[in-house]
Scaffold this motif. Structure first.
Motif, PDB file in Angstrom:
ATOM      1  N   ALA A 219      84.332 -59.703  48.280  1.00 11.57           N
ATOM      2  CA  ALA A 219      83.876 -58.945  47.107  1.00 11.57           C
ATOM      3  C   ALA A 219      82.762 -59.686  46.371  1.00 11.57           C
ATOM      4  O   ALA A 219      81.732 -59.096  46.012  1.00 11.57           O
ATOM      5  N   TYR A 220      82.948 -60.973  46.156  1.00  6.71           N
ATOM      6  CA  TYR A 220      81.920 -61.751  45.472  1.00  6.71           C
ATOM      7  C   TYR A 220      80.670 -61.890  46.336  1.00  6.71           C
ATOM      8  O   TYR A 220      79.544 -61.863  45.832  1.00  6.71           O
ATOM      9  N   GLY A 221      80.856 -62.058  47.651  1.00  5.94           N
ATOM     10  CA  GLY A 221      79.703 -62.184  48.540  1.00  5.94           C
ATOM     11  C   GLY A 221      78.869 -60.916  48.566  1.00  5.94           C
ATOM     12  O   GLY A 221      77.637 -60.964  48.514  1.00  5.94           O
ATOM     13  N   GLU A 222      79.533 -59.773  48.637  1.00  7.58           N
ATOM     14  CA  GLU A 222      78.810 -58.497  48.625  1.00  7.58           C
ATOM     15  C   GLU A 222      78.107 -58.289  47.288  1.00  7.58           C
ATOM     16  O   GLU A 222      76.992 -57.739  47.238  1.00  7.58           O
ATOM     17  N   PHE A 223      78.754 -58.739  46.211  1.00  4.24           N
ATOM     18  CA  PHE A 223      78.129 -58.640  44.883  1.00  4.24           C
ATOM     19  C   PHE A 223      76.851 -59.485  44.828  1.00  4.24           C
ATOM     20  O   PHE A 223      75.803 -59.018  44.358  1.00  4.24           O
ATOM     21  N   VAL A 224      76.913 -60.730  45.282  1.00  5.20           N
ATOM     22  CA  VAL A 224      75.741 -61.614  45.241  1.00  5.20           C
ATOM     23  C   VAL A 224      74.620 -61.040  46.109  1.00  5.20           C
ATOM     24  O   VAL A 224      73.452 -61.013  45.691  1.00  5.20           O
ATOM     25  N   LEU A 225      74.955 -60.555  47.297  1.00  4.85           N
ATOM     26  CA  LEU A 225      73.934 -59.978  48.167  1.00  4.85           C
ATOM     27  C   LEU A 225      73.310 -58.745  47.520  1.00  4.85           C
ATOM     28  O   LEU A 225      72.082 -58.560  47.570  1.00  4.85           O
ATOM     29  N   SER A 226      74.110 -57.911  46.896  1.00  4.79           N
ATOM     30  CA  SER A 226      73.581 -56.728  46.205  1.00  4.79           C
ATOM     31  C   SER A 226      72.664 -57.124  45.054  1.00  4.79           C
ATOM     32  O   SER A 226      71.617 -56.492  44.827  1.00  4.79           O
ATOM     33  N   ALA A 227      73.043 -58.169  44.314  1.00  8.25           N
ATOM     34  CA  ALA A 227      72.222 -58.627  43.192  1.00  8.25           C
ATOM     35  C   ALA A 227      70.869 -59.136  43.687  1.00  8.25           C
ATOM     36  O   ALA A 227      69.817 -58.810  43.114  1.00  8.25           O
ATOM     37  N   ILE A 228      70.888 -59.929  44.749  1.00  9.64           N
ATOM     38  CA  ILE A 228      69.645 -60.466  45.310  1.00  9.64           C
ATOM     39  C   ILE A 228      68.758 -59.335  45.812  1.00  9.64           C
ATOM     40  O   ILE A 228      67.545 -59.310  45.555  1.00  9.64           O
ATOM     41  N   LYS A 229      69.351 -58.379  46.505  1.00  7.16           N
ATOM     42  CA  LYS A 229      68.559 -57.256  47.037  1.00  7.16           C
ATOM     43  C   LYS A 229      68.011 -56.387  45.906  1.00  7.16           C
ATOM     44  O   LYS A 229      66.903 -55.838  46.025  1.00  7.16           O
ATOM     45  N   ALA A 230      68.768 -56.252  44.814  1.00  9.72           N
ATOM     46  CA  ALA A 230      68.275 -55.458  43.684  1.00  9.72           C
ATOM     47  C   ALA A 230      67.062 -56.120  43.031  1.00  9.72           C
ATOM     48  O   ALA A 230      66.083 -55.444  42.674  1.00  9.72           O
ATOM     49  N   ILE A 231      67.095 -57.442  42.895  1.00  7.02           N
ATOM     50  CA  ILE A 231      65.940 -58.171  42.372  1.00  7.02           C
ATOM     51  C   ILE A 231      64.753 -58.011  43.310  1.00  7.02           C
ATOM     52  O   ILE A 231      63.612 -57.756  42.877  1.00  7.02           O
ATOM     53  N   GLU A 232      65.015 -58.135  44.610  1.00  3.52           N
ATOM     54  CA  GLU A 232      63.938 -58.014  45.595  1.00  3.52           C
ATOM     55  C   GLU A 232      63.339 -56.613  45.616  1.00  3.52           C
ATOM     56  O   GLU A 232      62.139 -56.442  45.845  1.00  3.52           O
ATOM     57  N   ALA A 233      64.166 -55.603  45.394  1.00  2.98           N
ATOM     58  CA  ALA A 233      63.654 -54.228  45.364  1.00  2.98           C
ATOM     59  C   ALA A 233      62.639 -54.054  44.237  1.00  2.98           C
ATOM     60  O   ALA A 233      61.625 -53.350  44.402  1.00  2.98           O
ATOM     61  N   GLU A 234      62.881 -54.694  43.100  1.00  2.28           N
ATOM     62  CA  GLU A 234      61.930 -54.630  41.989  1.00  2.28           C
ATOM     63  C   GLU A 234      60.629 -55.346  42.345  1.00  2.28           C
ATOM     64  O   GLU A 234      59.535 -54.874  42.008  1.00  2.28           O
TER      65      GLU A 234
END
Length: 335
Positions: A219-234
Motif C-alpha cells: 500500500a505504501y509502495g503504490e502510494f509513493v509510486l503514484s505520488a512520484i508519477k503525479a509529480i512527473e505528470a505535471e
C-alpha cells in the motif's frame, strides 16, 4: 602531507567519481525514470514475498512474519530523495540562474570547485546530490521550488494531498481525515526511526512491535509510486520541451535524439533559405552525416557488451556537433 587533508581529498575524489557515474547521460541513474524503475522493482519483489509469507504465519500478536518487510520503507524514502535530487539537478542544468547562495555555500568550496573542474564533473549534479531531502517537508519544498522556476502552476503539496494509499492494515492515521501529505510524512518518519534508533516497537514484546506486513508494504509502495508519477505528470505537461530527462505522457523517457534531429532539420532549412552556398553543400553534408551514423551503428568495435551501450554516446556526440555548428552558423548570419 596532513593525514586528515589526504582523507578529505580521497573522499572528494570518490564522491566526484560517483557523481560522474550517476550523471552519465546514457548509463547514469540520476533521473526520474530510474526512480520509477526502482519503485516498480520493489513492488514486484513484494509480490514474490507475498507468496512466501503465506507459508509462514506471524507469532501470536505479531503483525508480520518478517520484520525485514519494514525495510521497504528505506527503499521508498531513498526513491523519494533520489527523485527530488534528480529533478533539482535537471533544474540547475537547464536554468543555472536558479542556483541560490545557500546551494553553493552548502555544496561547494574552493577545493570542491577545483576538483569538479579537474575531473570534468557537472556542478549542477554535484550541488543537487549534496542536498539533504530527509523529510516530507524538504521533498515538497524542493518540488515547489522546481515548479516555481519552471512556471508550473500547480502546487506539489496539493497534488500529493489528493493521493491516498489503499486501505492499510494499521491505523497510523485516521483514514477519514488523513491526506497524502500525512502519509508521505508518516513514511519518512517511519523510515527515520527504523534506521536511526532501536526502541520498544522493534525489540519489545510482539504485541508492542510495529512491523509492516506485505499489505502495508504494498500500500505504501503504490502510494509513493503514484505520488512520484503525479509529480512527473505535471512536469511532462507544463515544463519546457527541452527540459532535461522529461517523460512522455505514458511515463517513458523522451528520446533526446529526436529533439536534436528536429532542431537540426529546422536550422538546416532556415540557413538554406538565407545562404545560397549552404544550399549547394547541404546534400553532400547530409550524405556524409548519414554515412557516419551508419558507421557508428555497424562498427563491430562499438558492439553492445551486456548492458553497456557504446554507440549512443558516439551518435549523440556527432549530432550535437552538427547542431552546435548550425547554431554558430545561424548566429553569425545575424550580424
Amino acid at each position: 602531507m596532513d593525514k586528515n587533508g589526504k582523507n578529505v581529498r580521497d573522499d572528494l575524489r570518490r564522491r566526484l567519481d560517483e557523481i560522474k557515474r550517476i550523471s552519465d547521460e546514457v548509463h547514469g541513474t540520476l533521473n526520474a525514470i530510474s526512480v520509477i524503475s526502482r519503485m516498480e522493482d520493489a513492488l514486484e519483489d513484494i509480490s514474490r514475498l507475498e507468496e512466501l509469507s503465506t507459508k509462514y504465519k506471524p507469532h501470536e500478536w505479531a503483525r508480520s512474519p518478517f520484520s525485514i518487510i519494514s525495510y521497504y520503507s528505506v527503499i521508498y524514502v531513498t526513491c523519494l530523495e533520489w527523485h527530488a535530487r534528480s529533478r533539482l539537478a535537471d533544474l540547475f542544468e537547464y536554468q543555472p540562474s536558479s542556483l541560490a547562495d545557500d546551494d553553493l555555500k552548502k555544496g561547494l568550496g574552493t577545493e570542491k570547485i577545483v576538483g569538479l573542474i579537474t575531473n570534468k564533473a557537472a556542478i549542477p549534479h554535484f550541488v543537487a546530490f549534496s542536498r539533504n531531502i530527509s523529510n516530507a517537508g524538504s521533498y515538497l519544498e524542493t518540488f515547489a521550488r522546481i515548479f516555481s522556476a519552471l512556471s508550473i502552476p500547480n502546487d506539489p503539496r496539493k497534488i500529493i494531498a489528493n493521493i491516498r494509499p489503499r486501505k492499510l492494515a494499521d491505523l497510523t492515521f485516521s483514514e477519514a481525515t488523513a491526506s497524502g501529505v500525512d502519509y508521505l510524512t508518516g513514511i519518512y518518519d517511519f523510515r527515520n526511526e527504523l534506521v536511526h534508533q532501536i526502541d520498544i516497537s522493534q525489540i519489545g514484546p510482539t504485541a508492542l512491535r510495529y512491523d509492516w506486513d506485505c499489505t502495508n508494504a504494498r500500500a505504501y509502495g503504490e502510494f509513493v509510486l503514484s505520488a512520484i508519477k503525479a509529480i512527473e505528470a505535471e512536469i511532462t505537461a507544463s515544463s519546457p520541451p527541452d527540459f532535461p530527462n522529461r517523460l512522455d505522457d505514458d511515463g517513458y523517457p523522451i528520446n533526446v535524439e529526436d529533439l536534436i534531429d528536429e532542431k537540426i532539420c529546422e536550422l538546416e532549412a532556415e540557413i538554406a533559405s538565407r545562404m545560397e552556398g549552404f544550399r549547394t553543400v547541404l546534400d553532400v553534408s547530409k550524405k556524409a552525416f548519414a554515412a557516419e551514423i551508419e558507421l557508428i551503428e555497424t562498427a563491430e568495435e562499438l558492439n553492445i557488451i551486456r548492458w553497456f551501450d557504446y554507440r549512443t554516446p558516439c551518435r549523440r556526440a556527432l549530432k550535437r556537433g552538427r547542431l552546435q555548428y548550425l547554431e554558430a552558423l545561424r548566429s553569425n548570419l545575424d550580424y
